[in-house]
Design an enzyme around this catalytic site. Sequence first.
Site, PDB file in Angstrom:
ATOM      1  N   GLU A  97      -7.817  -5.400  -0.432  1.00  0.00           N
ATOM      2  CA  GLU A  97      -8.326  -6.168  -1.566  1.00  0.00           C
ATOM      3  C   GLU A  97      -8.282  -7.678  -1.343  1.00  0.00           C
ATOM      4  OE1 GLU A  97      -9.948  -4.358  -3.200  1.00  0.00           O
ATOM      5  OE2 GLU A  97      -8.938  -3.012  -4.577  1.00  0.00           O
ATOM      6  N   HIS A 136       0.848  -1.190   0.000  1.00  0.00           N
ATOM      7  CA  HIS A 136       0.000   0.000   0.000  1.00  0.00           C
ATOM      8  C   HIS A 136       0.879   1.234   0.000  1.00  0.00           C
ATOM      9  CE1 HIS A 136      -3.170   2.823   1.137  1.00  0.00           C
ATOM     10  NE2 HIS A 136      -3.981   1.921   0.629  1.00  0.00           N
TER      11      HIS A 136
END
Length: 358
Positions: free
Chosen positions: A300, A242
């Site tokens: 996700e 991320h």
Amino acid sequence: MVDGLDQIVAAETVLSEVDGRAGRLIIRGYPVEVLAARFSTEQATALLLDGFFDTVPATAQIGAARAEVYEHLIDAAPRLAQLELYDGVRAGVALLDDGQSLDDALRLVAAPAALTPMLLRLRRGLDPVPPDPSLGQAADLLRMLHGRAADPAQVRALDAYLVTVCDHGLNASTFASRVVASTRAGLTSAVLAGLSALKGPLHGGAPGPVIEMLDAIAADGDARSWLAARLRQGERLMGFGHRIYRVRDPRADALKAALRVLGQSPAASERLAFAEQVERTALELLREAKPDRPLHTNVEFYTALLLEAVGFPPEAFTCLFAAGRTAGWIAHAREQLATGRLIRPQSRYVGPQADLAA
Ligand code: ACO
């Protein structure tokens, strides 16, 4: 120049705060895990939009907006269903009025939820199921998909998902929405910008590939060698890493908690246990491969498992992300309009100079 605008503060917001070192996401004062456990999609939408319109939307208004969108788009739906699902949803959204009213906003909040099951069913040769405006968005989405009343545990899980992804600071799609809003274009334009940015695999397009990865590993039978081979080839493992989080993405845990509430069948429990084992192996390998870059599970990974468990096919995953995030895009667009200027950064020219003397 700052590549990727890393660390650049481009807006002040009352909407959400992402603390990447502490692994904390606060949405209008609430930690995301509290919001996911206690709020419905409608309550989270009201929370986000509060103060950005003259009135706060009531739950029933979102149901009514879903029915309105369905009626408005049902004639166009067969053509929209010929596109890839996500593109069909985006094209359907583009057919809505581009205004600034609360009604415009609620039609946009309702649109991905109305369009996704409608187009999915048409693509499978089934008749679409009209919305039931009396239901919450999560319950109605599942009913319109499966053609029958939804299992309450699945409704709770999907609701928790939609709330978990409702806002997340100045991510790529929200920034895109704010840029468009700063030009004083309408809310549909701002949402279309968000939808377009969300589509890419480095942002909202990752959960479909997560399922492909899990299926490929299951077929191969050896998670470690499969994942190590991908890393050796310089590929990225979907569902990990991320830009902001240097620890675990708090949304991954909120979704894992929602998955556990689902009341797992033996097959679903086995799938979750398998995914957890893949996750552990991937994290070990990422630590070895990129010792200087903390790479952790992102939202996700468990999004893919949750949406699969409630019956959505991978092609619908990014559409559902959009269904959750639209309220956030709209709140940011309205905030930008109320408090911000035209967003107009500069570029440094590094191209050729024509030789005008020649
Ligand atoms: N697998 C393997 N290596 C990775 C991964 C990954 N998932 N993520 C980052 N890296 C590596 C990069 O290859 C790079 O290595 P290098 O320095 O040796 O070249 C290093 O880590 C830094 O990567 P950046 O590209 O600078 O990280 P950035 O902050 O730009 O990327 C992103 C963040 C796009 C999410 C990235 O981690 C990624 O591609 N992940 C996989 C796709 C994914 O899961 N997307 C969903 C994100 S969550 C969301 O948007 C809702």
